[in-house]
Design a protein around this motif. Structure first.
Motif, PDB file in Angstrom:
ATOM      1  N   LEU A  50      39.707  29.575  35.242  1.00  0.00           N
ATOM      2  CA  LEU A  50      39.827  30.787  36.049  1.00  0.00           C
ATOM      3  C   LEU A  50      39.980  30.427  37.512  1.00  0.00           C
ATOM      4  N   GLU A  51      40.735  31.240  38.224  1.00  0.00           N
ATOM      5  CA  GLU A  51      40.690  31.181  39.675  1.00  0.00           C
ATOM      6  C   GLU A  51      39.402  31.884  40.106  1.00  0.00           C
ATOM      7  N   PRO A  52      38.796  31.450  41.199  1.00  0.00           N
ATOM      8  CA  PRO A  52      37.556  32.121  41.637  1.00  0.00           C
ATOM      9  C   PRO A  52      37.727  33.630  41.797  1.00  0.00           C
ATOM     10  N   SER A  53      38.913  34.044  42.255  1.00  0.00           N
ATOM     11  CA  SER A  53      39.135  35.480  42.460  1.00  0.00           C
ATOM     12  C   SER A  53      39.170  36.260  41.146  1.00  0.00           C
ATOM     13  N   GLN A  54      39.327  35.537  40.043  1.00  0.00           N
ATOM     14  CA  GLN A  54      39.359  36.189  38.727  1.00  0.00           C
ATOM     15  C   GLN A  54      37.961  36.401  38.144  1.00  0.00           C
ATOM     16  N   ILE A  55      36.963  35.886  38.807  1.00  0.00           N
ATOM     17  CA  ILE A  55      35.590  36.114  38.337  1.00  0.00           C
ATOM     18  C   ILE A  55      35.295  37.600  38.452  1.00  0.00           C
ATOM     19  N   ASP A  56      34.908  38.201  37.340  1.00  0.00           N
ATOM     20  CA  ASP A  56      34.622  39.643  37.322  1.00  0.00           C
ATOM     21  C   ASP A  56      33.250  39.877  36.690  1.00  0.00           C
ATOM     22  N   PRO A  57      32.819  41.111  36.600  1.00  0.00           N
ATOM     23  CA  PRO A  57      31.465  41.374  36.072  1.00  0.00           C
ATOM     24  C   PRO A  57      31.252  40.857  34.650  1.00  0.00           C
ATOM     25  N   GLY A  58      32.316  40.680  33.895  1.00  0.00           N
ATOM     26  CA  GLY A  58      32.147  40.189  32.529  1.00  0.00           C
ATOM     27  C   GLY A  58      31.986  38.671  32.440  1.00  0.00           C
ATOM     28  N   PHE A  59      32.200  37.989  33.533  1.00  0.00           N
ATOM     29  CA  PHE A  59      32.124  36.522  33.536  1.00  0.00           C
ATOM     30  C   PHE A  59      30.671  36.070  33.337  1.00  0.00           C
ATOM     31  N   VAL A  60      30.510  35.055  32.517  1.00  0.00           N
ATOM     32  CA  VAL A  60      29.173  34.479  32.292  1.00  0.00           C
ATOM     33  C   VAL A  60      29.092  33.168  33.079  1.00  0.00           C
ATOM     34  N   PHE A  69      18.843  33.681  38.104  1.00  0.00           N
ATOM     35  CA  PHE A  69      19.217  34.506  36.934  1.00  0.00           C
ATOM     36  C   PHE A  69      20.369  33.889  36.138  1.00  0.00           C
ATOM     37  N   ILE A  70      20.942  32.826  36.651  1.00  0.00           N
ATOM     38  CA  ILE A  70      22.049  32.173  35.934  1.00  0.00           C
ATOM     39  C   ILE A  70      21.462  31.306  34.830  1.00  0.00           C
ATOM     40  N   ASP A  71      21.702  31.743  33.593  1.00  0.00           N
ATOM     41  CA  ASP A  71      21.139  31.008  32.452  1.00  0.00           C
ATOM     42  C   ASP A  71      22.218  30.570  31.454  1.00  0.00           C
ATOM     43  N   GLY A  72      23.487  30.792  31.827  1.00  0.00           N
ATOM     44  CA  GLY A  72      24.572  30.387  30.939  1.00  0.00           C
ATOM     45  C   GLY A  72      24.825  31.369  29.805  1.00  0.00           C
ATOM     46  N   GLN A  73      24.058  32.445  29.755  1.00  0.00           N
ATOM     47  CA  GLN A  73      24.224  33.436  28.681  1.00  0.00           C
ATOM     48  C   GLN A  73      24.422  34.847  29.209  1.00  0.00           C
ATOM     49  N   THR A  74      23.872  35.089  30.400  1.00  0.00           N
ATOM     50  CA  THR A  74      23.922  36.438  30.961  1.00  0.00           C
ATOM     51  C   THR A  74      25.161  36.601  31.832  1.00  0.00           C
ATOM     52  N   SER A  75      25.882  37.688  31.594  1.00  0.00           N
ATOM     53  CA  SER A  75      27.075  37.956  32.410  1.00  0.00           C
ATOM     54  C   SER A  75      26.662  38.400  33.809  1.00  0.00           C
ATOM     55  N   ILE A  76      27.634  38.405  34.693  1.00  0.00           N
ATOM     56  CA  ILE A  76      27.356  38.889  36.049  1.00  0.00           C
ATOM     57  C   ILE A  76      26.866  40.328  35.997  1.00  0.00           C
ATOM     58  N   ALA A  77      27.461  41.143  35.142  1.00  0.00           N
ATOM     59  CA  ALA A  77      27.012  42.535  35.021  1.00  0.00           C
ATOM     60  C   ALA A  77      25.541  42.583  34.614  1.00  0.00           C
ATOM     61  N   GLY A  78      25.164  41.714  33.687  1.00  0.00           N
ATOM     62  CA  GLY A  78      23.763  41.671  33.264  1.00  0.00           C
ATOM     63  C   GLY A  78      22.844  41.225  34.388  1.00  0.00           C
ATOM     64  N   ILE A  79      23.293  40.236  35.157  1.00  0.00           N
ATOM     65  CA  ILE A  79      22.495  39.756  36.302  1.00  0.00           C
ATOM     66  C   ILE A  79      22.326  40.868  37.323  1.00  0.00           C
ATOM     67  N   VAL A  80      23.426  41.612  37.565  1.00  0.00           N
ATOM     68  CA  VAL A  80      23.371  42.714  38.532  1.00  0.00           C
ATOM     69  C   VAL A  80      22.366  43.771  38.062  1.00  0.00           C
ATOM     70  N   ALA A 134      17.427  48.358  44.044  1.00  0.00           N
ATOM     71  CA  ALA A 134      18.572  48.428  44.949  1.00  0.00           C
ATOM     72  C   ALA A 134      19.733  49.169  44.290  1.00  0.00           C
ATOM     73  N   ASP A 135      20.649  49.642  45.133  1.00  0.00           N
ATOM     74  CA  ASP A 135      21.836  50.330  44.644  1.00  0.00           C
ATOM     75  C   ASP A 135      22.701  49.352  43.839  1.00  0.00           C
ATOM     76  N   ARG A 136      23.023  49.745  42.616  1.00  0.00           N
ATOM     77  CA  ARG A 136      23.706  48.803  41.729  1.00  0.00           C
ATOM     78  C   ARG A 136      25.091  48.420  42.251  1.00  0.00           C
ATOM     79  N   GLY A 137      25.773  49.392  42.837  1.00  0.00           N
ATOM     80  CA  GLY A 137      27.120  49.116  43.349  1.00  0.00           C
ATOM     81  C   GLY A 137      27.102  48.098  44.477  1.00  0.00           C
ATOM     82  N   GLU A 163      26.264  44.688  43.005  1.00  0.00           N
ATOM     83  CA  GLU A 163      27.389  44.090  42.282  1.00  0.00           C
ATOM     84  C   GLU A 163      28.404  43.476  43.256  1.00  0.00           C
ATOM     85  N   GLY A 164      28.686  44.174  44.332  1.00  0.00           N
ATOM     86  CA  GLY A 164      29.634  43.643  45.315  1.00  0.00           C
ATOM     87  C   GLY A 164      29.144  42.328  45.903  1.00  0.00           C
TER      88      GLY A 164
END
Lengths: 273, 118
Positions: free
Chosen positions: B6-16, B55-66, B75-78, B81-82
Motif C-alpha cells: 500500500l501507499e501510505p495515503s491508501q491507509i484507511d479505517p479498514g487497515f490493520v 493499541f496496535i496489536d496486529g489484529q485491530t483495524s484503525i476503525a477499531g482503534i479509533v 472524545a469526538d469519534r470523527g 479518526e482524522g
C-alpha cells in the motif's frame, strides 16, 4: 627515578618521556590520573614511552610496540591520550559508554553528552572552576545497574576556541592546538568517586545568540542520548538509556555565554533537588 | 504470489496496522521510541502517539482503534479518526508497518529534538 603510575579506570600505566619539557607537559596533563591507592596494582602497568629523535620527530609506543611517529609533540600526546582511553574502556568492562563530559555537583552526577564541538568540555571546565567535582571528559562510562557515572579524570581537552575563557592555560611551554588540562589545574579539588546521574544537559555551543535551556521530553531525551552512545552501538543500549532518562531531568542547552550556561545548569539542578 | 504494498495515503479505517518484525518499541516514562533494528533508525513518540501505538496489536483495524480511543477518552469519534489516520499514514510513510511502502529516509531527529509526534 621511580616512574609515576597512573590509572585509566582500572588499568595502571606509566609514561616515560625522554625530553624534559615534553615530560612536564604530559605529567601536568595526567596528574589527576595518578594512582593514589593500590587499586589496579594487581595488573601489570602498561608502559608508554615517547622518544624524540635528532630530526625533531617523536616516536610514541606502548610496551614494545611503536604506535606512531610524528613530527610534533601534539601528535604524540594525542596518540597517547587516545590509547589511554582505549585502555580505560577495556578495563571498565561491560557498561554503557557515552560521548559526554561529566561532573558531580554536591554529589549529583551531571552528564553533558554531545558530539565534538558541542561545547561539553568547555562547559565542564567552567562548572569545575565554579565548584563542581570533575568526573570525566569526552567519554563517560556508566554502570548500567546503578546508573552511576564512573570517575575517569582524564585531562579535559579544550580547543583554541575556548581560549578566551581559559586564557591562562594556553600559555604553556609548548604551543598546542588543543590544551589538555588537568581538572585540578582549574580548581584544586579531590577526585570524587562515581556519582549517580540525575541531570543530563545536552550542550550546543552556538558562538552567538541567546543562551537558553529547554526541557526535553523522555522520548526526545532517549533519542538524543542514543545518538551519543559509543558502546554498545546496537539496540541493547536502549533499555539502559531509558532507565537513565527515567532517573534524570534532561534538557538542551544552547549557549554562547559560558557563565550563563553554568548558571542554567545549576538552575536545572535546583529543580531536580 | 506477490503482495501489493500500500501507499501510505491508501491507509484507511479498514487497515490493520502491524509493525514490521524489525521494529521494537522502547518505553521511557509515558513516552516511547520505535527502533528499527535493521536500519538503526529511531522514531520518537510523544505521549499521545505512544497511547495510540499501544493499541496496535496486529489484529485491530484503525476503525477499531479509533472506537477504543474515542470511548476511553470521551472524545469526538470523527476528530479521533482524522488524527489517528494521519498518524498511521505518517508511520506507514516511515516504513514501520508491514504491507506499506515507506518513502521517508529514516533518521534520528535528535538534533532538533524531533517534532514530538511520530
Amino acid at each position: 627515578m621511580t616512574a609515576i603510575t597512573y590509572l585509566a579506570v582500572r588499568r595502571p600505566f606509566t609514561v616515560e618521556v625522554a625530553d624534559a619539557t615534553a615530560r612536564s607537559v604530559i605529567e601536568a596533563a595526567l596528574t589527576d590520573l595518578r594512582c593514589t591507592s593500590r587499586n589496579g596494582h594487581e595488573l601489570a602497568p602498561v608502559r608508554y614511552w615517547i622518544q624524540p629523535d635528532d630530526d625533531g620527530w617523536y616516536a610514541i609506543g606502548r610496551d614494545e610496540a611503536t604506535l606512531r611517529a610524528t613530527t610534533n609533540l601534539e601528535g604524540a600526546l594525542g596518540t597517547l591520550l587516545w590509547d589511554i582511553n582505549q585502555q580505560a574502556l577495556a578495563s571498565a568492562g561491560a557498561g554503557l559508554v557515552l560521548h559526554a563530559a561529566a561532573v558531580s555537583i554536591d554529589g549529583v552526577g551531571v552528564l553533558l553528552p554531545g558530539v565534538s564541538g558541542a561545547g561539553k568540555s568547555s562547559l565542564a571546565a567552567s562548572l569545575v572552576r565554579r565548584g563542581a567535582d570533575y568526573l570525566s571528559d569526552e567519554l563517560a562510562i556508566i554502570a548500567t545497574e546503578t546508573g552511576t557515572v564512573r570517575s575517569y579524570p582524564k585531562p579535559i581537552t579544550l580547543e583554541h576556541g575556548a581560549a578566551q575563557h581559559f586564557a591562562e592555560f594556553f600559555t604553556g611551554p609548548i604551543d598546542l592546538i588543543e590544551e589538555h588540562l588537568a581538572a585540578t589545574a582549574l580548581r584544586a579539588h579531590r577526585m570524587v568517586p562515581d556519582a549517580p546521574v540525575r541531570l543530563i544537559v545536552f550542550p550546543r555551543f552556538r558562538g552567538s545568540g541567546p543562551t537558553r535551556r529547554r526541557v526535553l521530553g523522555p522520548a526526545d531525551s532517549l533519542a538524543q542520548l542514543s545518538a551519543n552512545v559509543m558502546r554498545p552501538r546496537d539496540a541493547s543500549s536502549l533499555p539502559a538509556l531509558a532507565r537513565l532518562v527515567e532517573d534524570c531531568r534532561c534538557s538542551v542547552l544552547d549557549y554562547a555565554d559560558l557563565e550563563r550556561a553554568g548558571d542554567l545548569v545549576h538552575e536545572a539542578l535546583e529543580g531536580k533537588r | 504470489m506477490t503482495t501489493q504494498l500500500l501507499e501510505p495515503s491508501q491507509i484507511d479505517p479498514g487497515f490493520v496496522p502491524r509493525f514490521r518484525e524489525a521494529v521494537a518499541a522502547v518505553p521511557v516514562q509515558d513516552e516511547a521510541v520505535l527502533y528499527e533494528e535493521d536500519t538503526g533508525a529511531l522514531h520518537q513518540l510523544d505521549v499521545i502517539a505512544t497511547t495510540v501505538c499501544s493499541f496496535i496489536d496486529g489484529q485491530t483495524s484503525i476503525a477499531g482503534i479509533v472506537d477504543e480511543l474515542a470511548e476511553a477518552f470521551g472524545a469526538d469519534r470523527g476528530v479521533v479518526e482524522g488524527d489517528v489516520l494521519s498518524m498511521m499514514r505518517e508511520l506507514g510513510d516511515k516504513g514501520l508497518f508491514d504491507g506499506v511502502q515507506g518513502s521517508m529516509v529514516a533518521a534520528v531527529e535528535a538534533d532538533e529534538g524531533g517534532d514530538g509526534g511520530c
